[in-house]
Design a protein around this motif. Structure first.
Motif, short mmCIF file in Angstrom:
data_model
loop_
_atom_site.label_atom_id
_atom_site.label_comp_id
_atom_site.label_asym_id
_atom_site.label_seq_id
_atom_site.Cartn_x
_atom_site.Cartn_y
_atom_site.Cartn_z
N GLY A 33 0.57 -1.33 0.15
CA GLY A 33 0.00 0.07 0.12
C GLY A 33 0.78 1.32 -0.08
N VAL A 34 1.99 1.32 -0.32
CA VAL A 34 2.81 2.55 -0.28
C VAL A 34 2.91 3.22 -1.74
CG1 VAL A 34 4.69 1.55 1.80
CG2 VAL A 34 5.17 1.06 -0.79
N GLY A 35 2.34 2.65 -2.68
CA GLY A 35 2.24 3.35 -4.01
C GLY A 35 3.17 2.58 -5.17
N LYS A 36 3.41 1.31 -4.81
CA LYS A 36 4.54 0.72 -5.50
C LYS A 36 3.90 0.41 -7.06
CE LYS A 36 4.81 -3.64 -4.41
NZ LYS A 36 4.02 -4.03 -5.54
N THR A 37 2.59 -0.12 -7.04
CA THR A 37 2.26 -0.51 -8.47
C THR A 37 1.90 0.74 -9.26
OG1 THR A 37 1.28 -2.69 -7.60
CG2 THR A 37 0.16 -1.58 -9.42
N SER A 38 1.35 1.79 -8.40
CA SER A 38 1.09 3.17 -9.40
C SER A 38 2.35 3.72 -9.67
CB SER A 38 0.15 4.06 -8.26
OG SER A 38 0.29 3.99 -7.14
N ASN A 69 7.64 8.08 -1.11
CA ASN A 69 6.52 8.45 -1.65
C ASN A 69 5.64 9.25 -0.82
OD1 ASN A 69 4.37 8.71 -3.71
ND2 ASN A 69 3.66 6.51 -3.13
N ARG A 72 5.77 13.88 -4.01
CA ARG A 72 4.86 14.54 -2.99
C ARG A 72 3.43 13.77 -3.09
NH1 ARG A 72 5.33 20.41 -5.52
NH2 ARG A 72 6.18 18.92 -7.04
N ASP A 118 -0.37 13.65 -3.51
CA ASP A 118 -0.89 14.12 -4.74
C ASP A 118 -2.37 13.67 -4.65
OD1 ASP A 118 -2.02 15.39 -6.92
OD2 ASP A 118 -0.03 15.32 -8.13
N1 LIG Z 1 2.11 10.25 -4.39
C1 LIG Z 1 1.07 9.78 -3.88
N2 LIG Z 1 -0.05 10.68 -3.25
C2 LIG Z 1 -1.36 10.25 -2.96
N3 LIG Z 1 -1.97 8.96 -2.80
C3 LIG Z 1 -0.88 8.13 -3.31
C4 LIG Z 1 0.39 8.68 -3.68
N4 LIG Z 1 1.08 7.04 -4.09
C5 LIG Z 1 0.13 6.13 -3.87
N5 LIG Z 1 -0.97 6.94 -3.36
C6 LIG Z 1 -2.31 6.12 -2.79
O1 LIG Z 1 -1.87 4.85 -2.28
C7 LIG Z 1 -2.71 3.90 -2.89
C8 LIG Z 1 -1.85 2.59 -2.93
O2 LIG Z 1 -1.32 2.44 -4.13
P1 LIG Z 1 -0.49 1.23 -4.88
O3 LIG Z 1 -1.88 0.35 -5.11
O4 LIG Z 1 0.02 1.64 -5.96
O5 LIG Z 1 0.39 0.88 -3.72
P2 LIG Z 1 1.11 -0.54 -3.77
O6 LIG Z 1 2.23 -0.31 -2.84
O7 LIG Z 1 1.27 -1.20 -5.07
O8 LIG Z 1 -0.19 -1.63 -2.88
P3 LIG Z 1 -0.07 -3.15 -2.82
O9 LIG Z 1 1.29 -3.57 -2.00
O10 LIG Z 1 -1.21 -3.38 -2.01
O11 LIG Z 1 0.07 -3.63 -4.21
C9 LIG Z 1 -3.41 4.27 -4.10
O12 LIG Z 1 -4.82 4.19 -3.82
C10 LIG Z 1 -3.25 5.78 -4.14
O13 LIG Z 1 -4.29 6.42 -4.00
#
Ligand SMILES: Nc1ncnc2c1ncn2[C@@H]1O[C@H](COP(=O)(O)OP(=O)(O)OP(=O)(O)O)[C@@H](O)[C@H]1O
Length: 288
Positions: free
Chosen positions: A32-37, A193, A227, A229
């Motif tokens: 959930g730290v934003g790795k996939t996005s 992130n 940042r 966002d």
């Molecule tokens: N820079 C950012 N600013 C605001 N929100 C963010 C940012 N990066 C990620 N997020 C939020 O964090 C959430 C998790 O992102 P993401 O699914 O990419 O994480 P992940 O690390 O791949 O999760 P998992 O481990 O479950 O696969 C998303 O819903 C997104 O809205």
């Protein structure tokens, strides 16, 4: 005969493009730290820089790359593993031009793939890697044998964390393990992130780097920070790629700087090294 022709074509292309292929693993200690996005948006930015990018969704049982790209691929790694499809048939082209190899969500057995099957996937990639400049591997979060092996096989590994203390603690842990096993020159770096405080991000990097240096004598790179966002959350909810629709958003601007830092790191040697590393170094990890 056709196989021979394909083989010599492959060798020819390999010779012509032997230095600019990079494998970059993207991982995190905590989910959930934003790795996939990050992976998907990084792919888009690299593509805008003229690179031909392939994403391997190696978050094998909890795949998300297809969701972030708003795609419904027909086939995935499960079809490759069962022999129903070959590697070329499971590559999916998204409307953003980014190509990806989908994993299969909800198949528990994929989470603990036996070593032979992990090797089978990676070996299959040999048939297509010559068509790309960069392969991004989106691993699952946390410390597992397959995550560590994907990272060790790459030229570079990007660990994504947030300033959240539990995420930082978990990113220490994964950096420490990867550094311990990294006997080659795989470059390990950190991205912080969801932070609005550059100084805080640098402090997190320095603290992580100090711990790693103390434990393994190695250093890690700082690729930068991104940042928080609100547009990123909106892009996930509304299923569009932020860097494509809002190239001037905070997230896009920061990610562009991070992308350049990642590209400017150590240049990989020969692309063949990826496969040699996999075949030679795929290890059975023992965690103490
Ligand atoms: N820079 C950012 N600013 C605001 N929100 C963010 C940012 N990066 C990620 N997020 C939020 O964090 C959430 C998790 O992102 P993401 O699914 O990419 O994480 P992940 O690390 O791949 O999760 P998992 O481990 O479950 O696969 C998303 O819903 C997104 O809205």
């Amino acid at each position: 005969m056709m196989r021979d022709q394909a083989e010599s074509l492959r060798n020819m292309v390999k010779k012509n493009r032997s230095v600019d292929f990079q494998v970059i693993s993207i991982t995190s200690g905590k989910g959930g730290v934003g790795k996939t996005s990050f992976t998907v948006n990084l792919a888009y930015i690299l593509q805008k820089m003229g690179k031909n990018v392939l994403i391997l969704d190696a978050d094998l049982a909890l795949a998300n790359v297809d969701i972030v790209l708003n795609e419904k691929p027909k086939y995935n790694l499960l079809h490759l593993l069962t022999g129903e499809k070959n590697i070329n048939e499971i590559i999916w082209s998204s409307k953003y031009g980014i190509k990806f190899i989908p994993a299969a969500s909800g198949f528990e057995e994929l989470a603990n793939l036996p070593k032979e099957q992990q090797m089978f996937i990676l070996n299959s990639l040999q048939d297509i890697y010559y068509s790309f400049d960069i392969m991004l591997i989106d691993t699952s979060a946390g410390i597992s044998e397959s995550v560590i092996n994907f990272c060790l096989a790459a030229d570079k590994t990007v660990v994504v964390t947030t300033p959240d203390p539990t995420a930082v603690a978990d990113s220490y842990a994964i950096c420490r393990i990867i550094s311990n096993y990294n006997t080659g020159n795989m470059e390990l770096g950190l991205v912080v992130n969801m932070t609005d405080n550059e100084k805080e991000a640098e402090r997190i990097y320095n603290a992580t780097n100090n711990v790693i240096r103390k434990f393994s004598g190695k250093t890690i790179k700082y690729y930068g920070c991104i940042r928080k966002d609100e547009k990123l959350s909106k892009s996930i909810r509304e299923r569009f790629v932020l860097t494509s629709r809002y190239p001037n958003s905070k997230y896009s601007q920061d990610l562009e700087i991070v992308a350049k830092a990642i590209l400017e790191g150590n240049l990989p040697e020969k692309k063949e090294n990826f496969w040699r590393r996999i075949l030679n170094n795929w290890i059975n990890l023992k965690f103490d």
